[in-house]
Design a protein around this motif. Structure first.
Motif, PDB file in Angstrom:
ATOM      1  N   ILE A   1      13.301  -7.611  -0.895  1.00  0.00           N
ATOM      2  CA  ILE A   1      12.486  -5.877  -0.196  1.00  0.00           C
ATOM      3  C   ILE A   1      13.060  -4.564  -0.792  1.00  0.00           C
ATOM      4  O   ILE A   1      13.881  -4.353  -0.052  1.00  0.00           O
ATOM      5  CB  ILE A   1      12.512  -6.272   1.286  1.00  0.00           C
ATOM      6  CG1 ILE A   1      12.905  -7.567   1.605  1.00  0.00           C
ATOM      7  CG2 ILE A   1      11.246  -5.430   2.075  1.00  0.00           C
ATOM      8  CD1 ILE A   1      10.958  -8.156   1.501  1.00  0.00           C
ATOM      9  N   GLU A   2      12.559  -3.712  -1.848  1.00  0.00           N
ATOM     10  CA  GLU A   2      12.549  -3.028  -2.543  1.00  0.00           C
ATOM     11  C   GLU A   2      12.078  -1.911  -2.080  1.00  0.00           C
ATOM     12  O   GLU A   2      10.728  -2.021  -1.593  1.00  0.00           O
ATOM     13  CB  GLU A   2      12.718  -3.182  -3.623  1.00  0.00           C
ATOM     14  CG  GLU A   2      13.631  -4.164  -4.569  1.00  0.00           C
ATOM     15  CD  GLU A   2      13.227  -4.095  -5.756  1.00  0.00           C
ATOM     16  OE1 GLU A   2      13.023  -2.905  -6.116  1.00  0.00           O
ATOM     17  OE2 GLU A   2      14.032  -5.273  -6.737  1.00  0.00           O
ATOM     18  N   ARG A   3      12.585  -0.926  -1.418  1.00  0.00           N
ATOM     19  CA  ARG A   3      11.876   0.231  -0.683  1.00  0.00           C
ATOM     20  C   ARG A   3      12.809   1.063  -0.980  1.00  0.00           C
ATOM     21  O   ARG A   3      14.385   1.570  -2.139  1.00  0.00           O
ATOM     22  CB  ARG A   3      12.948   0.015   0.800  1.00  0.00           C
ATOM     23  CG  ARG A   3      12.023  -0.911   1.672  1.00  0.00           C
ATOM     24  CD  ARG A   3      10.260  -1.010   1.489  1.00  0.00           C
ATOM     25  NE  ARG A   3       9.855  -1.801   2.022  1.00  0.00           N
ATOM     26  CZ  ARG A   3       9.761  -2.855   1.540  1.00  0.00           C
ATOM     27  NH1 ARG A   3       9.377  -2.858   0.122  1.00  0.00           N
ATOM     28  NH2 ARG A   3       8.222  -3.927   2.710  1.00  0.00           N
ATOM     29  N   THR A   4      12.733   2.624  -1.009  1.00  0.00           N
ATOM     30  CA  THR A   4      13.662   3.679  -1.801  1.00  0.00           C
ATOM     31  C   THR A   4      14.546   4.151  -1.307  1.00  0.00           C
ATOM     32  O   THR A   4      15.675   3.514  -2.202  1.00  0.00           O
ATOM     33  CB  THR A   4      12.687   4.647  -1.319  1.00  0.00           C
ATOM     34  OG1 THR A   4      10.749   5.095  -1.617  1.00  0.00           O
ATOM     35  CG2 THR A   4      12.847   6.098  -1.490  1.00  0.00           C
TER      36      THR A   4
ATOM     37  N   PRO B   1       0.460  -0.800  -0.035  1.00  0.00           N
ATOM     38  CA  PRO B   1      -0.088   0.138   0.269  1.00  0.00           C
ATOM     39  C   PRO B   1       0.540   1.180   0.221  1.00  0.00           C
ATOM     40  O   PRO B   1       0.551   1.967  -0.249  1.00  0.00           O
ATOM     41  CB  PRO B   1      -0.550  -0.782   1.380  1.00  0.00           C
ATOM     42  CG  PRO B   1      -1.153  -1.726   1.766  1.00  0.00           C
ATOM     43  CD  PRO B   1       0.073  -2.083   1.024  1.00  0.00           C
ATOM     44  N   ASP B   2       2.039   0.539   0.387  1.00  0.00           N
ATOM     45  CA  ASP B   2       2.678   2.122   0.610  1.00  0.00           C
ATOM     46  C   ASP B   2       3.468   2.675  -0.637  1.00  0.00           C
ATOM     47  O   ASP B   2       4.381   4.366  -0.507  1.00  0.00           O
ATOM     48  CB  ASP B   2       4.055   2.353   1.915  1.00  0.00           C
ATOM     49  CG  ASP B   2       4.601   1.443   1.251  1.00  0.00           C
ATOM     50  OD1 ASP B   2       4.739   0.394   0.610  1.00  0.00           O
ATOM     51  OD2 ASP B   2       5.415   1.524   2.527  1.00  0.00           O
ATOM     52  N   GLY B   3       3.233   1.719  -2.142  1.00  0.00           N
ATOM     53  CA  GLY B   3       3.560   2.468  -3.132  1.00  0.00           C
ATOM     54  C   GLY B   3       4.968   1.073  -3.192  1.00  0.00           C
ATOM     55  O   GLY B   3       6.126   1.052  -4.740  1.00  0.00           O
ATOM     56  N   ASN B   4       5.705   0.650  -2.179  1.00  0.00           N
ATOM     57  CA  ASN B   4       7.088  -0.414  -2.533  1.00  0.00           C
ATOM     58  C   ASN B   4       6.766  -1.744  -2.741  1.00  0.00           C
ATOM     59  O   ASN B   4       5.389  -1.984  -3.105  1.00  0.00           O
ATOM     60  CB  ASN B   4       7.952  -0.536  -1.292  1.00  0.00           C
ATOM     61  CG  ASN B   4       7.973   0.676  -0.639  1.00  0.00           C
ATOM     62  OD1 ASN B   4       9.225   1.239  -0.947  1.00  0.00           O
ATOM     63  ND2 ASN B   4       8.072   0.951   1.194  1.00  0.00           N
ATOM     64  N   PHE B   5       7.775  -2.598  -3.351  1.00  0.00           N
ATOM     65  CA  PHE B   5       7.488  -3.763  -3.866  1.00  0.00           C
ATOM     66  C   PHE B   5       7.857  -5.131  -3.157  1.00  0.00           C
ATOM     67  O   PHE B   5       9.371  -4.572  -2.266  1.00  0.00           O
ATOM     68  CB  PHE B   5       8.164  -4.043  -4.939  1.00  0.00           C
ATOM     69  CG  PHE B   5       7.075  -2.751  -5.340  1.00  0.00           C
ATOM     70  CD1 PHE B   5       5.394  -2.859  -6.390  1.00  0.00           C
ATOM     71  CD2 PHE B   5       8.070  -1.392  -6.138  1.00  0.00           C
ATOM     72  CE1 PHE B   5       5.276  -2.143  -6.945  1.00  0.00           C
ATOM     73  CE2 PHE B   5       7.294  -0.683  -7.263  1.00  0.00           C
ATOM     74  CZ  PHE B   5       5.614  -0.694  -7.343  1.00  0.00           C
ATOM     75  N   ASN B   6       8.043  -5.980  -2.989  1.00  0.00           N
ATOM     76  CA  ASN B   6       8.398  -7.535  -2.723  1.00  0.00           C
ATOM     77  C   ASN B   6       8.858  -8.066  -4.088  1.00  0.00           C
ATOM     78  O   ASN B   6       7.230  -8.322  -4.042  1.00  0.00           O
ATOM     79  CB  ASN B   6       8.311  -8.301  -1.318  1.00  0.00           C
ATOM     80  CG  ASN B   6       7.733  -7.747  -0.487  1.00  0.00           C
ATOM     81  OD1 ASN B   6       8.722  -6.247  -0.066  1.00  0.00           O
ATOM     82  ND2 ASN B   6       7.084  -8.184   1.128  1.00  0.00           N
TER      83      ASN B   6
END
Length: 212
Positions: free
Chosen positions: A198-201, A179-184
């Motif tokens: 775990i891909e974050r900004t 929901p926060d725009g990130n992806f796994n």
């Protein structure tokens, strides 16, 4: 102690009890005639192991119990520690209970439960509960570790307490949208998840299945 604080503490004690009960049930069934599977993952950031994840699946007749604990310690600008515990229970393929607990730097961050109640699910978030109507939940985040989501487009998140979108990006790799725009990203070999990205900004972390 104030009344609201007392109720919050009571809910927290209930969660601790349920998590303990789940662990006892897991040990009991594992010692009887149930099938047990254990997976251990190294948590890796910038090539360094910063923690581990332990996943346990116990199947007895038409019941399936899942648990996952993660313990991570690393340094960004300052020291950071994260501990999380998740559980889920399925009967005849339907999720009847799940929990999510998270602690960061020694402080509670999340205490959540999802409980089947007739045609409803009761959602509890830090002591506050509500009822929702939805189709029976058959696939949640923990199942991603042992059941490849071939014909699955929605995954229930025990943390966000909602259904999340998932789709195939390669023959053995799936992308989960948060929901926060990130992806796994989940990668599979022989129907078992062997790697999670775990891909974050500002960073990427990998969970890599350990040979045990």
């Amino acid at each position: 102690m104030k009344k609201n604080a007392w109720f919050s503490q009571k809910k927290y004690n209930v969660m601790k009890y349920l998590l303990m009960l789940f662990s006892i049930m897991t040990i009991f069934h594992a010692s009887a005639d149930a099938q047990e599977r254990k997976l251990v993952y190294d948590v890796i950031k910038n090539g360094n192991v910063i923690g581990e994840i332990v996943f346990i699946e116990v199947i007895s007749d038409q019941k399936k119990m899942l648990s996952l604990t993660s313990d991570v310690k690393t340094k960004f600008i300052f020291s950071f520690s994260d501990y999380a515990a998740e559980t889920a229970s399925f009967e005849n393929g339907i999720m009847v209970f799940s929990s999510f607990y998270q602690k960061q730097n020694g402080s509670d961050k999340a205490k959540k439960m999802t409980i089947a109640s007739g045609q409803y699910y009761k959602l509890i978030d830090d002591g506050v509960s509500k009822l929702i109507t939805c189709e029976p939940i058959t696939y949640n985040m923990l199942l991603l570790y042992t059941t490849i989501p071939e014909k699955i487009s929605k995954v229930y998140s025990d943390n966000y307490q909602k259904l999340l979108d998932i789709h195939k990006v390669e023959s053995n790799k799936y992308k989960l949208s948060l929901p926060d725009g990130n992806f796994n990203y989940y990668t599979y070999t022989n129907n078992v998840c062997t790697r999670v990205d775990i891909e974050r900004t500002f960073f990427t972390i990998q969970f890599v299945l350990r040979d045990v």
